[in-house]
Design a protein around this motif. Structure first.
Motif: not given
Lengths: 376, 376, 376, 376
Positions: B171-178, B190-205, B344-348
């Protein structure tokens, strides 16, 4: 015929309070490390960041100092071993080094019924320091105050700690005040400190509760959590507990603890700090901190910390660190207040950040600066 | 005749687990702040460091999301107020905003007896997200996973959290996994994440025990104190307690906690971490850490910390922070993993330091970078 | 001509696990007390309540036992002194007594590759015990199990602790199981225990967290405060930490801890108990308890306790207490389970109250009963 | 024609400090219990031990009192609900009962600029109490002081708490002093207390740290563990924090805390008690106790406790308990000090044991005594 092998220059550490538990731990510990009996735990200057800083080797340090008590160092070390501060067997293993330091201890002052005036005392102390350097063929000596905290001075006369500090300046020795006592922080010494051309460090070593505060305060600030109240109680045995149970003596120490909070939080939260004398704890201390803070939408949360440590063991390696760093700074020709050493103090000198992380970054940068070959 | 005043573009926050306590606190809290009912405590992006970062205003945020439960947001908010998580009276004061968000919640999945396959679920979720953006005329939307932690995946199929993550990319949305769930950390994505051109953050706040560890670990390392054992117990009520009492679900979370120690201390000390489900605590958690460390000459010392907080109140402001930062990063054209958000993350994601102080410095630098006018 | 002065009869204490840290502390401590080197801190039977109970004097106790390890007692004592469990210098001061006990230690079993069957092992152990009594001219000997906790038995065969218990019965020795191991609590031994006519005490000494629970549980009950969750974590170094990190071994111990809560609170609250092996703690343990309770109108409150003790120092005086009490009970002709000793145990035998205060009242009454002159 | 059904007599509870948080919680809580809205958690007199004691029913209690403040009870209750002391919604649910009690509150004294002398104040207060009983047709009323702690009296004049106590005696009302203030403990009131023929209870309710001490002290004593130092810090918000931050006001409270230790341990250990005013805590308190004790052979161990409670919620049910017990004691014709109520007090009256377990046993016995039909 080969040239004689050049030994590295030896460096003196002159301890005010040379028969106290911190000083005894410094001397015994340095000997244990030099002999390879123990790893250098707690010694910041033995970490890789300082590998190229050309600090004097631990094996090159020579100890002496002033004290008004007369319990010999080897006996004091046995007492510390019985109390669990030194490992059992260590005093015997380093007896030669303890004896050597014992021989370099001179009577301090003012003593009860003292007849010498301030100038005479300063002159006597400075002579002791110079003699120590000459007698041992030292490149230089650093003076470190590790005596019991003295009450805040009330009258115009210089407190003992300031007499020793003045003597250090006169003898040409870099100076460290590891206690909350006045030391060099006396208006009468300000001009002298500048004109001496000597480097000097902060006041009141950061060994427990304030160390914690200097990392927790920034955490709350960075997370925008509103600290409402920061309360603390310190239970201290040993001589420092008795000295600091006197509110006058505790005042300087508490000021340092509060400064860290004010500087890192940007506000002064509610809450008091108590320092209790609890002789039953011996050389150990327990410190409880209770931090009431607001989170999102004012939700009330609490962090508590309990720090249980041995004061002498916390202080001693930092004393060695500071002596080495100031000795090298002196060799490099650096003079005046050294805010780069704020990492070690509740009350740093000069313009220094309050967060431990920033203080450490400045210390690392100082370590690199000390590695330079030339004298500037 | 003057041109009509241009309203700032509105930005969506699409919450996976939109009826959970974190999501409810996010929606109610944002409304309370926008209405000036509460100060922005806990919101990092409202501190001066972000004043020039051109982040979307809190008042411009629009909320929606997926959930498999059907308790309406206003009712959920009342429950949270009864449990002391939200201030009494707040749910009534922001009822309109809760209703508005409630109308933007769509059924999640897979549901019990689900007949759609993975591709169909991803497509359905992505359609929901795109519809949300279009229906509300949003400039963009950030997807944030705040659902209960799911067990570690065992088979080849994508876990639910990864289905949502894939939908966000589509959907073209930046993604955060809290949460500690898999989300974008699945090899198939993995491939999809790279090709999407979207920014995303880490895992587990990082909201409690690990936050503390990320400042205490560096403190021990910088002081050369040898941490021998670091043990911890977390008591959690709420849904997360139940989810994490399952050892499979706790595994990812514990891995994050240990990583912080290993990275900051340079060694992995002894000690375990327990996560207990204690429903009696409601949305509150108590976390005890016991750190046994050696000081000078091997003297044994102990630090203990007790952290008592409200998980939803700790997480919610960080969710708002992350949504704003990723929305602005997206606007600036930044893509891929954002290690600058490691704070913000345990797992950046990406190559990030482990100490909170260094993470904060990188975040500040990111804040400055976001302030630049142009798109690069 | 006067009659020769009659020496009081000597009493044996036969320790299963005779070279462990508890046993070593028992032997060294009894010698230190007898020699007047230390006050009888922690020894319940040296308080005034027992002054008339005609217990065997500490100086009349003779030590021996079984062990499968072969580190001699004097060396084990030195190790304990190095770890701070015994005072420095004590091992040397009581070396003669340690040597004497060392000579009375016999190999335990079953050993790796053991060829003897259960009956042969029991017979061998009983012979060792009888020889000990005869060789030393003892009035009687009490067998006390202070070995490491063994895993809960899974098959039909008797675990080692039960072989020793059976041997004690056969040798006519009163029996104490200070560990959570099975010992006399095996169905195969029930008839034998009754027919032996010997007194025996409970299982699993109450030395820390459970001791606390046995006074805090009644407090909550008497105040009508509703305990919602009682959670606990124990960090143990030493051999017991390793043994109890095995969930099978911990099961019996945890059952005892929970029983105290159920019996004193009248309900079983939420919450788990963890036992972690933390070798870095050496012979020390830290136990954290977190008690969430409701007060008036459901207000949520929390009590936390942190107990930091030395397991061997906590257990050793109770072992001496129990040996003296059971020896005197035997002399008085008392037989069977002794619920009057519930004060000492997590898992008492017979019908005993769960609150420490009531257990102490029963112990005091038992002390008075033991003071009677005649044999019944 | 049947006789009219006899209603049970109604009993008054006259609260000194009737608009304070404890009093408000008492009134609101009693109404909530009577209406079946909440279970009787924390109410000792609702446990089975008191089932036959013929105590006045909660539904028969009528509330009134004196206060010098004028915030109406319903408003005060709303404030307490906002602070989490009362459940949200409770003030509205019991508004009628709060209004009824509000109408029975009379101005206390002495007020600023007071012109009445001691005798006039006592007379006025006693008239208020008698009018309360007559107006409501009460069988009797118990006077309970729950006002803020007053500074220790310095001059010969009666402190306010003693004026109220004298008024209670004059009005024929049994008296309870739930605070550390002087109340009936004034030499001028001693004769009057005896001649009044009224029963009265102890001083200073035992609601937190001292409650714990009264079970932990006996534990150490029974186990022959040598307590070396018992240190404590109390953080209090609310009015009591401010009042007790005054060392003069704290003196009586601290004396009570120390008495418990001295009486249960048999010695006075080292250590201080601090009471800090921390307004940020609202009606909540955190109390830390640090107990350094010696085990076998002088091994040093530490127990720490952290008690986090809501003072009003801890005190209110005990106030109801005491009012019911003293009302019944009065009905039974019992007079003078009631040491059987020591369970509730830091500073009991008469000859009472110091351990909570023994105090509870005496309370149980008192409960049985109250069940007797006749008047003696």
């Amino acid at each position: 015929m080969s040239a004689p092998r050049q030994l590295p220059p030896r460096v003196g550490v002159w301890l005010i309070g040379a028969r106290g538990s911190v000083a005894t731990t410094v001397v015994a510990g340095c000997a244990a490390l030099t002999a390879g009996l123990r790893p250098p735990t707690g010694l910041v200057t033995e970490t890789p960041a300082f590998a190229d800083s050309r600090l004097p080797a631990l094996s090159s340090l020579v100890f002496g100092g002033h004290d008004t008590l007369d319990c010999p160092l080897p006996k004091r070390a046995e007492q510390l071993a019985a109390g669990g501060v030194l490992p059992p067997g260590l005093p015997a293993a380093v007896e030669a080094e303890l004896d050597a330091a014992e021989r370099e201890i001179r009577p301090g002052g003012p003593l009860p019924g003292e007849t010498r005036d301030e100038e005479q005392l300063i002159a006597a102390f400075a002579t002791d320091m110079r003699d120590f350097v000459r007698r041992n063929g030292l490149a230089r000596a650093v003076v470190v105050n590790v005596a019991s905290t003295e009450p805040a001075p009330t009258g115009p006369s210089l407190p003992a700690s300031s007499l020793y500090a003045a003597a250090a300046l006169r003898a040409g020795c870099p100076y460290v005040n590891f206690t909350p006592s006045t030391g060099l922080h006396h208006p009468d010494l300000a001009t002298l400190a500048v004109s001496s051309g000597l480097p000097y460090a902060g006041r009141d070593g950061k060994t427990g509760q304030t160390l914690l505060r200097s990392v927790l305060g920034p955490m709350f600030a960075q997370r925008a959590l509103a600290v409402r109240a920061w309360s603390g109680t310190n239970l201290l045995g040993g001589g420092d507990g008795a000295a600091l149970a006197d509110p006058a003596a505790a005042a300087a120490k508490n000021a340092g603890k509060e400064r860290v909070l004010a500087d890192t939080l940007g506000t002064v939260p509610e809450g008091q700090v108590h320092i209790d004398d609890v002789p039953a704890l011996g050389d150990w201390k327990s410190a409880w901190d209770h931090i009431a803070f607001d989170g999102f939408l004012g939700t009330r949360m609490i962090l508590q910390t309990i720090w249980q440590g041995c004061d002498s063991a916390l202080a001693a390696p930092l004393v060695l660190d500071l002596a080495r760093l100031l000795a090298r700074a002196h060799e490099r020709g650096l003079s005046g207040p050294r805010p780069e050493l704020a990492f070690f103090f509740k009350d740093p000198v000069g313009d220094a950040p309050a967060s431990l992380a920033e203080q450490y970054a400045e210390l690392e940068s100082f370590a690199r600066r000390l590695s330079a070959e030339d004298g500037r």
